[in-house]
Motif scaffolding. Structure first.
Motif, PDB file in Angstrom:
ATOM      1  N   LYS A   1       0.834  -1.211   0.000  1.00  0.00           N
ATOM      2  CA  LYS A   1       0.000   0.000   0.000  1.00  0.00           C
ATOM      3  C   LYS A   1       0.862   1.253   0.000  1.00  0.00           C
ATOM      4  N   LYS A   2       0.378   2.258  -0.699  1.00  0.00           N
ATOM      5  CA  LYS A   2       1.096   3.532  -0.698  1.00  0.00           C
ATOM      6  C   LYS A   2       0.813   4.198   0.633  1.00  0.00           C
ATOM      7  N   LEU A   3       1.880   4.617   1.317  1.00  0.00           N
ATOM      8  CA  LEU A   3       1.685   5.199   2.637  1.00  0.00           C
ATOM      9  C   LEU A   3       1.046   6.577   2.531  1.00  0.00           C
TER      10      LEU A   3
ATOM     11  N   VAL B   1       1.007  11.149   6.540  1.00  0.00           N
ATOM     12  CA  VAL B   1       1.361  11.002   7.955  1.00  0.00           C
ATOM     13  C   VAL B   1       2.240   9.766   8.169  1.00  0.00           C
ATOM     14  N   GLN B   2       1.868   8.684   7.507  1.00  0.00           N
ATOM     15  CA  GLN B   2       2.660   7.458   7.649  1.00  0.00           C
ATOM     16  C   GLN B   2       4.066   7.656   7.096  1.00  0.00           C
ATOM     17  N   ASN B   3       4.135   8.350   5.964  1.00  0.00           N
ATOM     18  CA  ASN B   3       5.437   8.611   5.360  1.00  0.00           C
ATOM     19  C   ASN B   3       6.333   9.417   6.276  1.00  0.00           C
TER      20      ASN B   3
ATOM     21  N   LYS C   1       0.306   1.243  11.637  1.00  0.00           N
ATOM     22  CA  LYS C   1       1.672   0.854  11.998  1.00  0.00           C
ATOM     23  C   LYS C   1       2.140  -0.315  11.147  1.00  0.00           C
ATOM     24  N   THR C   2       1.230  -1.271  10.947  1.00  0.00           N
ATOM     25  CA  THR C   2       1.626  -2.469  10.218  1.00  0.00           C
ATOM     26  C   THR C   2       2.118  -2.121   8.812  1.00  0.00           C
ATOM     27  N   GLU C   3       1.449  -1.176   8.174  1.00  0.00           N
ATOM     28  CA  GLU C   3       1.876  -0.797   6.820  1.00  0.00           C
ATOM     29  C   GLU C   3       3.255  -0.135   6.852  1.00  0.00           C
TER      30      GLU C   3
ATOM     31  N   ARG D   1      -5.718   8.013  13.428  1.00  0.00           N
ATOM     32  CA  ARG D   1      -5.966   6.755  12.748  1.00  0.00           C
ATOM     33  C   ARG D   1      -5.789   6.935  11.243  1.00  0.00           C
ATOM     34  N   TYR D   2      -5.501   5.830  10.564  1.00  0.00           N
ATOM     35  CA  TYR D   2      -5.348   5.900   9.114  1.00  0.00           C
ATOM     36  C   TYR D   2      -6.641   6.424   8.502  1.00  0.00           C
ATOM     37  N   ASN D   3      -6.487   7.299   7.517  1.00  0.00           N
ATOM     38  CA  ASN D   3      -7.645   7.852   6.823  1.00  0.00           C
ATOM     39  C   ASN D   3      -8.500   8.733   7.724  1.00  0.00           C
TER      40      ASN D   3
HETATM   41  P1  ADP Z   1      -2.307  -0.610  13.277  1.00  0.00           P
HETATM   42  O1  ADP Z   1      -1.287  -1.667  13.012  1.00  0.00           O
HETATM   43  O2  ADP Z   1      -1.695   0.701  13.679  1.00  0.00           O
HETATM   44  O3  ADP Z   1      -3.426  -1.017  14.196  1.00  0.00           O
HETATM   45  P2  ADP Z   1      -3.069  -1.139  10.577  1.00  0.00           P
HETATM   46  O4  ADP Z   1      -1.748  -1.131   9.904  1.00  0.00           O
HETATM   47  O5  ADP Z   1      -3.703  -2.433  10.868  1.00  0.00           O
HETATM   48  O6  ADP Z   1      -3.010  -0.261  11.906  1.00  0.00           O
HETATM   49  O7  ADP Z   1      -4.051  -0.231   9.703  1.00  0.00           O
HETATM   50  C1  ADP Z   1      -5.414  -0.063  10.000  1.00  0.00           C
HETATM   51  C2  ADP Z   1      -6.226  -0.273   8.748  1.00  0.00           C
HETATM   52  O8  ADP Z   1      -5.936   0.752   7.792  1.00  0.00           O
HETATM   53  C3  ADP Z   1      -5.927  -1.592   8.061  1.00  0.00           C
HETATM   54  O9  ADP Z   1      -7.119  -2.157   7.617  1.00  0.00           O
HETATM   55  C4  ADP Z   1      -5.018  -1.195   6.903  1.00  0.00           C
HETATM   56  O10 ADP Z   1      -5.184  -2.069   5.804  1.00  0.00           O
HETATM   57  C5  ADP Z   1      -5.481   0.205   6.569  1.00  0.00           C
HETATM   58  N1  ADP Z   1      -4.346   0.997   6.074  1.00  0.00           N
HETATM   59  C6  ADP Z   1      -3.303   1.424   6.795  1.00  0.00           C
HETATM   60  N2  ADP Z   1      -2.436   2.130   6.033  1.00  0.00           N
HETATM   61  C7  ADP Z   1      -2.937   2.140   4.795  1.00  0.00           C
HETATM   62  C8  ADP Z   1      -2.520   2.746   3.535  1.00  0.00           C
HETATM   63  N3  ADP Z   1      -1.399   3.448   3.435  1.00  0.00           N
HETATM   64  N4  ADP Z   1      -3.314   2.553   2.458  1.00  0.00           N
HETATM   65  C9  ADP Z   1      -4.470   1.844   2.554  1.00  0.00           C
HETATM   66  N5  ADP Z   1      -4.919   1.284   3.689  1.00  0.00           N
HETATM   67  C10 ADP Z   1      -4.175   1.425   4.814  1.00  0.00           C
END
Ligand code: ADP
Ligand code: ZN
Length: 817
Positions: free
Chosen positions: A278-280, A283-285, A311-313, A464-466
């Protein structure tokens, strides 16, 4: 000149054991190769070669080794260094570390096997009594082990009898060392060569038109072959054609299909690989860059990111970069059985490069990971594993990720080595010059402390993401609800209301109750007596499903009692509540919806957990009731509501970390709610809605929690300000435990003064018939840990010199929290 070899034996020995070797052997043997050695009277062990030298042992005559088992070492030198560190830091023997590290299949089994020589006729009247007994036993079974002979003859010294029978050629004797490890063979099929030509094939299909199922199999095989031109597994064929294995077998029997085997790795990935990474987000970047910058200066960096911040991404991007550099990556998880979701996610990105190291996998499967890692194979370039994965033979480690670094299950409590995998991973990274990222939404106080005082780098993600909103957390006052009669069973009107809304909208619900079983305590309403475990100092828990009373410590169980054992009245009642009771109540409250339960009782077996997760993901379950198993980083899309049934039993747990852990647990459970665009709702039921921890959880105030808890740790001298060593004494005799621990504590006080607490009985003072008593040694920041341990060892040695104390088991636990 004489040559000697020190070896590590997989048993708790204070010192390395020394054997005599020849000059040729000394030339060949390298540290880390396995050798078979005799030990004690008639044991044989697999040992690891440690050091070669010319000094005979002084206390005993060195025996010679039996044989060398490897051509090259099976452990690496940095691994050995790491083992030594663990043994030294956690005050255990390196043999115990070896035991914990090596898959069983690499520790060869030694068995002397006796069998009858069937090629001669024996006149059994000529046999002596002992000989006859052995001979007779071998009429009924094909072989015997030395140990069997010992019990048949009921005496220890059996070797002379056996030797006599071997000399008379009545018995065959072979000392057999065999490796349990066998590579797995996979069944493949292809069309028999007779049907290679189109004409023959057509003929076959015509014949098979009377057996449509078989015909279907042949056609499917054909399609599969055309599609990817690869060998076809029997399993693939049955799956694609929908035919049973019996039908395939019929075709093989008819010689339409030909069966063959290929040796494969047992641990194999079966998914579709390489989803695009996934493209970060921006904020993630930024966080990724900050982590990389931090790595420039500090090998250890903490990523503090709220639940679902992505975080996982970020880990995925870091892993990708290490892969490009050809480095190995270790991804540590608290409990791998609980994280199949994550494994799948990473496998989708990295496919075959991932090896999962898992205590629930067979020993053979673990050997494969071991060997792939040792040989720096790309198949194991990324290792995902729980704590014991830090003990593996990494040869080229570049990065370690410790996911959910705050999790308690990183610490091993029993048996030794009682190590903390996160801390051992920091040291491992250091030995490899690798980087290590600790990740959590709720970091442990010790890691956050290390980050604030500059020992670790730190990067924070606060959204949170998004930009999904953090869940809305509401505290429900149970005292008030009970007073105003707004409770149904253990459910407040607010919780029922929110559950109804969520279910009507087709959303899912998680209910958290930190106890399994139906009801923890059974009590007699006449005399107040409650049934106790006969082996442990605890009350038994009622399990409705089996109508049983069970002990959660030793597994003791009995049928539920009809009458009180003390007064005899039929007035036993249940008090408190567990997951099972909550599940029952949901069924009554919402009879039209599906409810399931996730706890130790429902997830036994290799795939129990996976199945539940899967059913929940597929929407077959509306309400999932569970224990803390629910908190482990699960990512569910449609959970709208999380209910915490009772926060108080978490907060009131008698442990200095109870508040910290309550915060972590509740935040993590809450984090399962509303991970997509719909904002999640969390209800926490409690008698103490004004408790600081609950207030902090409800507004996600990690830093406030940290500050307040750190204050307590300063004031009461607890970690991370002071260090702790716990010493436990175990014996079945109550008085012995008291005398031994008193003696030990007195000796400790002479050295450490006020920093010795106890001895004290823990809340559960007897487990499996053994009394336990604890001493706690607190170590101030300015006191050397090494010197402290040295002093404790000395006292331990004098303790062991007292004959009366020797049967008392002493367990040392460094950083016991
Ligand atoms: P955490 O590990 O911090 O709890 P996750 O990495 O599981 O968070 O991400 C939460 C959700 O957001 C997941 O379903 C993940 O697929 C989605 N997500 C995170 N980063 C991205 C991204 N850059 N693009 C698309 N979806 C993302
Ligand atoms: Zn018990």
């Amino acid at each position: 000149m004489d040559y000697f070899l020190d070896v590590i034996l997989p048993i708790p020995l204070q010192k390395a054991f020394t054997y005599h070797i020849t000059e040729a052997e000394a030339d060949f043997i390298k540290t880390g190769m396995r050798v078979a050695v005799p030990f004690g009277k008639n044991k044989i062990y697999t040992a690891l070669a440690y050091k070669i030298h010319n000094n005979p042992p002084t206390a005993y005559e060195a025996k010679t080794i039996h044989q060398i088992l490897d051509e090259t070492p099976i452990i690496t030198s940095s691994q050995l260094k790491h083992w030594e560190w663990i043994a030294n830091y956690y005050m255990c023997n390196i043999g115990e570390v070896m035991r914990a590290s090596l898959p069983n299949a690499l520790i060869l089994e030694s068995e002397t096997i006796l069998s009858r020589n069937t090629s001669i006729n024996v006149d059994d009247t000529s046999l002596k009594d002992d000989e006859f007994l052995i001979f007779e036993a071998l009429q009924f079974q094909s072989s015997l082990k030395i140990q069997d002979v010992v019990s048949i003859l009921d005496k220890k010294r059996v070797l002379p009898v056996i030797k006599g029978m071997v000399d008379k050629e009545i018995l065959h004797l072979h000392e057999e060392l065999y490796e349990k490890y066998r590579p797995k063979l996979v069944r493949y099929v292809k069309l028999d060569n007779a049907f290679k030509s189109e004409a023959k094939l057509q003929e076959l299909l015509d014949v098979l038109s009377r057996a449509p199922k078989q015909r279907e199999v042949v056609l499917t095989l054909f399609t599969l072959q055309a599609q990817n031109n690869k060998p076809i597994k029997v399993a693939e064929l049955t799956k694609a054609s929908g035919a049973s294995t019996a039908i395939v077998k019929a075709l093989i029997d008819k010689s339409v299909l030909e069966e063959y085997h290929i040796q494969t790795d047992r641990v194999q990935y079966e998914g579709q690989d390489n989803s695009a990474i996934k493209k970060l987000s921006e904020v993630q970047n930024e966080a990724l860059n900050a982590i990389e910058n931090s790595f420039e200066e500090k090998a250890v960096t903490l990523l503090h990111g709220v639940t679902s911040s992505g975080k996982t991404e970020i880990y995925v991007s870091l892993i990708q970069k290490q892969l490009e550099k050809g480095k190995q990556i270790l991804y540590l998880l608290p409990e791998i059985a609980l994280t199949t979701q994550l494994v799948e996610r990473l496998q989708n990105y990295f496919g075959e490069k991932i090896a999962v190291f898992h205590s629930r996998y067979s020993s053979n499967e673990r050997v494969e990971v071991w060997n792939n890692l040792l040989n720096n194979m790309s198949k194991a370039q990324i290792v995902i594993g729980a704590r014991s994965a830090v003990l593996l033979p990494f040869s080229n480690l570049g990065l370690i990720i410790v996911d959910e670094e705050h999790e308690q299950s990183y610490k091993q409590f029993d048996p030794a080595p009682r190590y903390h995998a996160r801390d051992a991973a920091v040291v491992l990274a250091n030995f490899h010059n690798a980087k290590i990222l600790l990740g959590s939404a709720t970091p442990s106080l010790e890691s956050y402390f290390n980050a604030t005082n500059g020992k670790y780098g730190i990067v924070e993600l606060t959204t949170r993401y998004n930009n999904v909103l953090m869940p809305d957390i509401e505290l429900v006052d149970l005292a008030d609800k009970y007073k105003r009669k707004r409770m149904k069973g253990h459910f407040s009107d607010r919780l029922i209301q929110e559950m109804s809304i969520a279910l009507e909208d087709g959303q899912q619900i998680i209910l958290f109750q930190n106890r399994r079983g139906y009801s923890p305590i059974v009590e007699c309403t006449t005399c107040g007596n409650s049934p106790q475990c006969p082996n442990c100092d605890v009350s038994l828990t009622y399990h409705q499903f089996r109508d049983q009373l069970r002990c959660h410590y030793c597994g003791y169980n009995s049928a539920m009692l009809k009458n009180c054992q003390a007064c005899g009245n039929a007035s036993l009642d249940t008090k408190g509540f567990g997951t099972e009771q909550i599940e029952e109540e949901v069924k009554v409250l919402f009879p039209d919806h599906n409810v399931a339960r996730m706890d130790l009782d429902t997830t036994r077996g290799k795939f129990g957990f996976e199945k539940l997760i899967n059913n929940f993901e597929q929407g077959e379950i509306d309400v999932l009731v569970g224990t803390q198993m629910l908190t482990k980083g699960l990512d569910f899309r449609h959970v709208k509501l999380v209910g915490i049934m009772n926060a108080d039993n978490l907060l009131n747990f008698p442990d200095f970390r109870a508040h910290e852990r309550s915060y972590q647990l509740m935040s993590q459970v809450a984090g399962r709610a509303g991970r997509t665009d719909l904002r999640g709702k969390v209800l926490i039921q409690t008698y103490n809605p004004h408790h600081n921890i609950l207030q902090q959880v409800s507004i996600n105030a990690y830093k406030d929690m940290f500050k307040e808890q750190m204050n307590d740790r300063y004031n009461y001298h607890y970690p991370p300000i002071y260090r702790l060593i716990k010493i436990t004494f175990k014996h079945k005799d109550y008085n012995k435990v008291n005398l031994a621990s008193d003696w030990f504590a007195k000796s400790l006080r002479q050295v450490f003064k006020v920093n010795v607490l106890g001895p004290e009985f823990p809340p559960i003072s007897r487990i499996r018939n053994l009394y336990n008593k604890n001493i706690l040694v607190k170590i101030p920041q300015n006191q050397s840990l090494a010197k402290t341990k040295e002093a404790i060892s000395k006292i331990h040695n004098s303790f062991n010199a007292v004959k009366d104390f020797r049967p008392v088991r002493v367990v040392l636990n460094i950083d016991n929290y």
